[in-house]
Design a protein around this motif. Structure first.
Motif, PDB file in Angstrom:
ATOM      1  N   ARG A  34      27.147   0.062  36.067  1.00 52.31           N
ATOM      2  CA  ARG A  34      26.914   0.659  34.755  1.00 52.31           C
ATOM      3  C   ARG A  34      26.363   2.085  34.891  1.00 52.31           C
ATOM      4  NH1 ARG A  34      23.511  -4.468  32.451  1.00 52.31           N
ATOM      5  NH2 ARG A  34      25.265  -5.747  31.684  1.00 52.31           N
ATOM      6  N   LEU A  35      26.742   2.917  33.954  1.00 54.67           N
ATOM      7  CA  LEU A  35      26.134   4.246  33.860  1.00 54.67           C
ATOM      8  C   LEU A  35      24.759   4.104  33.217  1.00 54.67           C
ATOM      9  CD1 LEU A  35      29.121   6.438  32.638  1.00 54.67           C
ATOM     10  CD2 LEU A  35      28.103   6.393  34.904  1.00 54.67           C
ATOM     11  N   SER A  36      23.788   4.813  33.747  1.00 52.50           N
ATOM     12  CA  SER A  36      22.429   4.769  33.217  1.00 52.50           C
ATOM     13  C   SER A  36      22.263   5.792  32.098  1.00 52.50           C
ATOM     14  CB  SER A  36      21.425   5.063  34.334  1.00 52.50           C
ATOM     15  OG  SER A  36      21.568   6.404  34.775  1.00 52.50           O
ATOM     16  N   ARG A  37      21.167   5.639  31.363  1.00 52.48           N
ATOM     17  CA  ARG A  37      20.836   6.620  30.327  1.00 52.48           C
ATOM     18  C   ARG A  37      20.704   8.019  30.938  1.00 52.48           C
ATOM     19  NH1 ARG A  37      18.714   6.101  25.255  1.00 52.48           N
ATOM     20  NH2 ARG A  37      18.585   3.844  25.604  1.00 52.48           N
ATOM     21  N   ARG A  38      20.103   8.091  32.102  1.00 58.85           N
ATOM     22  CA  ARG A  38      19.954   9.378  32.778  1.00 58.85           C
ATOM     23  C   ARG A  38      21.313   9.970  33.143  1.00 58.85           C
ATOM     24  NH1 ARG A  38      16.397  10.314  38.339  1.00 58.85           N
ATOM     25  NH2 ARG A  38      16.785  12.567  38.525  1.00 58.85           N
ATOM     26  N   SER A  39      22.226   9.114  33.597  1.00 58.31           N
ATOM     27  CA  SER A  39      23.569   9.592  33.956  1.00 58.31           C
ATOM     28  C   SER A  39      24.291  10.138  32.736  1.00 58.31           C
ATOM     29  CB  SER A  39      24.380   8.462  34.587  1.00 58.31           C
ATOM     30  OG  SER A  39      23.823   8.073  35.821  1.00 58.31           O
ATOM     31  N   PHE A  40      24.217   9.416  31.612  1.00 53.88           N
ATOM     32  CA  PHE A  40      24.863   9.901  30.392  1.00 53.88           C
ATOM     33  C   PHE A  40      24.267  11.238  29.961  1.00 53.88           C
ATOM     34  CE2 PHE A  40      26.451   5.504  29.325  1.00 53.88           C
ATOM     35  CZ  PHE A  40      27.784   5.860  29.226  1.00 53.88           C
ATOM     36  N   ARG A  41      22.961  11.367  30.034  1.00 51.50           N
ATOM     37  CA  ARG A  41      22.344  12.631  29.615  1.00 51.50           C
ATOM     38  C   ARG A  41      22.810  13.783  30.505  1.00 51.50           C
ATOM     39  NH1 ARG A  41      18.805  14.140  26.132  1.00 51.50           N
ATOM     40  NH2 ARG A  41      18.364  11.969  25.556  1.00 51.50           N
ATOM     41  N   HIS A  42      22.890  13.528  31.811  1.00 50.99           N
ATOM     42  CA  HIS A  42      23.376  14.572  32.714  1.00 50.99           C
ATOM     43  C   HIS A  42      24.817  14.938  32.387  1.00 50.99           C
ATOM     44  CE1 HIS A  42      24.038  16.864  36.389  1.00 50.99           C
ATOM     45  NE2 HIS A  42      25.159  16.168  36.549  1.00 50.99           N
ATOM     46  N   LEU A  43      25.663  13.935  32.176  1.00 52.47           N
ATOM     47  CA  LEU A  43      27.074  14.199  31.879  1.00 52.47           C
ATOM     48  C   LEU A  43      27.236  15.002  30.598  1.00 52.47           C
ATOM     49  CD1 LEU A  43      28.527  10.692  32.787  1.00 52.47           C
ATOM     50  CD2 LEU A  43      29.073  12.831  33.961  1.00 52.47           C
ATOM     51  N   LEU A  44      26.385  14.720  29.615  1.00 54.42           N
ATOM     52  CA  LEU A  44      26.523  15.363  28.312  1.00 54.42           C
ATOM     53  C   LEU A  44      25.855  16.725  28.241  1.00 54.42           C
ATOM     54  CD1 LEU A  44      25.935  12.280  25.981  1.00 54.42           C
ATOM     55  CD2 LEU A  44      28.103  13.390  26.514  1.00 54.42           C
ATOM     56  N   THR A  45      24.970  17.038  29.162  1.00 52.38           N
ATOM     57  CA  THR A  45      24.221  18.292  29.065  1.00 52.38           C
ATOM     58  C   THR A  45      24.401  19.225  30.249  1.00 52.38           C
ATOM     59  OG1 THR A  45      22.236  17.278  30.027  1.00 52.38           O
ATOM     60  CG2 THR A  45      22.446  17.244  27.615  1.00 52.38           C
ATOM     61  N   GLU A  46      24.654  18.674  31.445  1.00 53.35           N
ATOM     62  CA  GLU A  46      24.698  19.518  32.635  1.00 53.35           C
ATOM     63  C   GLU A  46      25.976  19.373  33.448  1.00 53.35           C
ATOM     64  OE1 GLU A  46      21.118  19.337  35.038  1.00 53.35           O
ATOM     65  OE2 GLU A  46      20.026  18.449  33.366  1.00 53.35           O
ATOM     66  N   GLY A  47      26.608  18.236  33.383  1.00 56.20           N
ATOM     67  CA  GLY A  47      27.772  17.994  34.225  1.00 56.20           C
ATOM     68  C   GLY A  47      28.987  18.790  33.792  1.00 56.20           C
ATOM     69  N   ASN A  48      29.894  19.055  34.735  1.00 61.89           N
ATOM     70  CA  ASN A  48      31.176  19.695  34.428  1.00 61.89           C
ATOM     71  C   ASN A  48      32.105  18.592  33.938  1.00 61.89           C
ATOM     72  OD1 ASN A  48      33.307  21.419  34.185  1.00 61.89           O
ATOM     73  ND2 ASN A  48      33.516  21.858  36.382  1.00 61.89           N
ATOM     74  N   SER A  49      31.850  18.160  32.705  1.00 60.14           N
ATOM     75  CA  SER A  49      32.503  16.959  32.197  1.00 60.14           C
ATOM     76  C   SER A  49      32.618  17.019  30.688  1.00 60.14           C
ATOM     77  CB  SER A  49      31.709  15.711  32.604  1.00 60.14           C
ATOM     78  OG  SER A  49      30.415  15.745  32.017  1.00 60.14           O
ATOM     79  N   VAL A  50      33.424  16.109  30.147  1.00 60.33           N
ATOM     80  CA  VAL A  50      33.543  15.913  28.704  1.00 60.33           C
ATOM     81  C   VAL A  50      33.573  14.412  28.448  1.00 60.33           C
ATOM     82  CG1 VAL A  50      35.064  16.086  26.702  1.00 60.33           C
ATOM     83  CG2 VAL A  50      34.710  18.081  28.170  1.00 60.33           C
ATOM     84  N   THR A  51      32.791  13.959  27.474  1.00 64.41           N
ATOM     85  CA  THR A  51      32.850  12.574  27.022  1.00 64.41           C
ATOM     86  C   THR A  51      33.339  12.565  25.580  1.00 64.41           C
ATOM     87  OG1 THR A  51      31.077  11.827  28.484  1.00 64.41           O
ATOM     88  CG2 THR A  51      31.531  10.478  26.544  1.00 64.41           C
ATOM     89  N   LEU A  52      34.389  11.817  25.338  1.00 63.44           N
ATOM     90  CA  LEU A  52      34.937  11.668  23.995  1.00 63.44           C
ATOM     91  C   LEU A  52      34.568  10.286  23.465  1.00 63.44           C
ATOM     92  CD1 LEU A  52      38.541  13.065  24.605  1.00 63.44           C
ATOM     93  CD2 LEU A  52      36.512  14.328  23.855  1.00 63.44           C
ATOM     94  N   VAL A  53      34.281  10.214  22.172  1.00 60.54           N
ATOM     95  CA  VAL A  53      33.983   8.931  21.550  1.00 60.54           C
ATOM     96  C   VAL A  53      34.917   8.708  20.365  1.00 60.54           C
ATOM     97  CG1 VAL A  53      31.575   8.873  22.257  1.00 60.54           C
ATOM     98  CG2 VAL A  53      32.183   9.950  20.085  1.00 60.54           C
ATOM     99  N   ASP A  54      35.231   7.442  20.145  1.00 53.84           N
ATOM    100  CA  ASP A  54      35.987   7.021  18.965  1.00 53.84           C
ATOM    101  C   ASP A  54      34.965   6.480  17.965  1.00 53.84           C
ATOM    102  OD1 ASP A  54      37.161   5.059  17.145  1.00 53.84           O
ATOM    103  OD2 ASP A  54      39.023   5.319  18.262  1.00 53.84           O
ATOM    104  N   GLN A  55      34.824   7.147  16.826  1.00 49.34           N
ATOM    105  CA  GLN A  55      33.865   6.717  15.816  1.00 49.34           C
ATOM    106  C   GLN A  55      34.571   6.417  14.510  1.00 49.34           C
ATOM    107  OE1 GLN A  55      30.387   9.157  15.319  1.00 49.34           O
ATOM    108  NE2 GLN A  55      29.788   8.206  13.393  1.00 49.34           N
TER     109      GLN A  55
END
Length: 376
Positions: A34-55
């Motif tokens: 599982r991805l941790s809360r810390r991992s998600f925060r890094h991905l969303l704020t510092e990582g060279n990444s994009v997370t898309l959500v279906d809402q």
């Protein structure tokens, strides 16, 4: 700053405010890795990444995370999950379509991911979307389960000309020129068989010389002649009348031999009526060649790709406002094959790459379709 992310139906780019919802999906979807809360925060704020959500309404139904690297035109699907309450409603398929558009917006030519070997539904999803199995990772997951590696080329969605050039990886360290010519000829003759026999035949025809201490390498004149003998129209761009690769050997005797072979190639080219332009084929010329239906083979220095200064041929498969796209036949690189196919190179960077040696030698061979036989 990220490139613009295409908006698709209910899909948007995630923010740190979504972390609680993402964590809930993660905990309900996976029993390990599982991805941790810390991992998600890094991905969303510092990582060279994009997370898309279906809402839909207030409910976040699923997410997909893409990773990018500045030095390659490849996106990696790091994680994808649908909330259990929304399985079977097309959430994952919609996220995947949006992710591919996002990857294209980031100038990526291919997508890659790993899937658990025992996750048949996920495998079926990606196979339906055109992904192909290309390898495995033994013991990849925390519980020891193997991973299947999947990839998909996105090039056909970008520019039609990118899909026409079949990739061929050179089998020897010195046959890059022959391998590039094979790729170009295959684009015009789909029946052409690309194999090691043809690779060596063309190399023998096009190389300046081969000696016990090394070879001079395939030059533009020899490559153009090899294409011409097989009926393809060609033209050559070189920035002078010098002998290519002559300075790469120290022995005066070997320099004389390379010069003799080069001069003979030049005579044959002139006798064959192949056009030779003694000027640099820059962005404007390469664009004109594409417009006329040609495929350029370009001599580069490998410094930007491998941090080694060596002459090397690549195929230019297309261009847009900012990039040239190349196929690199190199068989010694540690980069996986998908990172050598339709690589996006910023035009100004490519122009710096497209030279070799102290004299900044520049050479381009443009291959065109076969010349029709005259009617009788």
């Amino acid at each position: 700053m990220h490139a613009a992310t295409p908006q698709t139906l209910n899909i948007r780019e995630a923010t740190p405010d979504d972390i609680a919802a993402l964590m809930q999906i993660e905990e309900r979807s996976f029993s390990s890795d599982r991805l941790s809360r810390r991992s998600f925060r890094h991905l969303l704020t510092e990582g060279n990444s994009v997370t898309l959500v279906d809402q839909l309404g207030t409910a976040v139904r699923g997410y997909i995370t893409l990773l990018f690297r500045d030095d390659v035109s490849l996106a990696r699907i790091y994680s994808i999950a649908t909330a259990p309450d929304y399985l079977g409603q097309g959430v994952a398929a919609g996220l995947l379509d949006a992710a591919e558009q996002c990857a294209l917006a980031h100038n990526c030519m291919a997508m890659r991911l790993e899937i658990r070997k025992d996750n048949a539904p996920s495998q079926r999803l990606f196979l339906r979307h055109g992904y192909a199995l290309f390898g495995t990772h033994d013991g990849y997951y925390e519980d020891g389960m193997d991973a299947l590696r999947f990839e998909k080329s996105l090039a056909a969605h970008l520019r039609p000309e990118l899909a026409r050039t079949t990739y061929y990886r050179q089998t020897l360290g010195f046959t890059c020129g022959a391998s590039c010519l094979m790729m170009a000829m295959k684009a015009f003759d789909r029946s052409l068989v690309l194999d090691r026999t043809l690779e060596l035949q063309i190399w023998r025809e096009a190389t300046t010389i081969y000696m016990t201490a090394g070879h001079g390498g395939c030059g533009p004149y020899g490559l153009a002649l090899a294409a011409h003998r097989r009926g393809f129209a060609t033209e050559i761009y070189v920035n002078g009348d010098g002998v290519l690769f002559r300075e790469s050997v120290r022995s005066e005797e070997k320099r004389e031999v390379i010069t003799l072979v080069h001069d003979d190639f030049v005579r044959q080219v002139h006798a064959s009526g192949i056009a030779v332009h003694h000027r640099v084929a820059g962005t404007a010329e390469l664009t004109r060649c594409f417009a006329n239906g040609g495929i350029p083979l370009v001599l580069i220095s490998t410094w930007r790709l491998t941090r080694e200064r060596a002459p090397h041929w690549v195929v230019v498969t297309g261009s847009d406002e900012r990039y040239f796209f190349i196929q690199d036949p190199d068989n010694a690189s540690a980069r996986p094959p998908e990172q050598r196919i339709n690589m996006a190179i910023i035009k100004k960077d490519f122009e710096r790459m497209a030279r070799y040696g102290r004299n900044a030698t520049k050479a381009v061979v443009v291959v065109y379709p076969r010349v029709p036989a005259p009617s009788i």
